[in-house]
Design a protein around this motif. Structure first.
Motif, PDB file in Angstrom:
ATOM      1  N   THR A 141       2.189   2.644   2.484  1.00  0.00           N
ATOM      2  CA  THR A 141       1.884   3.407   3.691  1.00  0.00           C
ATOM      3  C   THR A 141       2.803   2.910   4.792  1.00  0.00           C
ATOM      4  OG1 THR A 141       0.193   1.828   4.380  1.00  0.00           O
ATOM      5  CG2 THR A 141      -0.551   3.714   3.077  1.00  0.00           C
ATOM      6  N   THR A 184       0.807  -1.224   0.000  1.00  0.00           N
ATOM      7  CA  THR A 184       0.000   0.000   0.000  1.00  0.00           C
ATOM      8  C   THR A 184       0.838   1.271   0.000  1.00  0.00           C
ATOM      9  OG1 THR A 184      -0.078   0.039   2.417  1.00  0.00           O
ATOM     10  CG2 THR A 184      -1.846  -1.150   1.266  1.00  0.00           C
ATOM     11  N   GLU A 204       2.078   8.965  10.834  1.00  0.00           N
ATOM     12  CA  GLU A 204       1.544   8.057   9.807  1.00  0.00           C
ATOM     13  C   GLU A 204       1.948   8.627   8.449  1.00  0.00           C
ATOM     14  OE1 GLU A 204      -0.378   5.258  10.420  1.00  0.00           O
ATOM     15  OE2 GLU A 204      -0.294   5.556  12.595  1.00  0.00           O
ATOM     16  N   GLU A 224       2.287   8.277   3.971  1.00  0.00           N
ATOM     17  CA  GLU A 224       1.939   7.708   2.672  1.00  0.00           C
ATOM     18  C   GLU A 224       3.124   7.967   1.753  1.00  0.00           C
ATOM     19  OE1 GLU A 224      -1.806   8.823   1.027  1.00  0.00           O
ATOM     20  OE2 GLU A 224      -2.838   8.576   2.943  1.00  0.00           O
TER      21      GLU A 224
END
Length: 76
Positions: free
Chosen positions: A28, A26, A44, A46
């Motif tokens: 991520t 993903t 977090e 990306e």
């Protein structure tokens, strides 16, 4: 299709270190910044498809999942 395992990287600077978890499916993950006073910042993230090349360019090395998880546990 089998699920890929996250990959873990770190870079040690003079007075802090950065650890990164990347999920290759993903793109991520999590970035941890470990300060000398023990404070840990968790972000977090990306990433794009070039994250592995970017980490290599910035002199990050593979690290152990246990090392990452020990630091992550201190953020909770």
């Amino acid at each position: 299709m089998a699920k890929a395992f996250s990959q873990y990287f770190k870079r040690v600077f003079e007075d802090y270190q950065v650890l990164v978890q990347v999920n290759p499916d993903t793109f991520t993950g999590i970035e941890l910044i470990v300060h000398p006073d023990g404070k840990i910042e968790k972000t977090e993230m990306e990433f794009d498809e070039e994250i592995f090349e970017d980490l290599a360019e910035d002199d990050f090395i593979h690290c152990n999942v246990l090392e990452f998880q020990l630091h992550l546990a201190k953020t909770k």
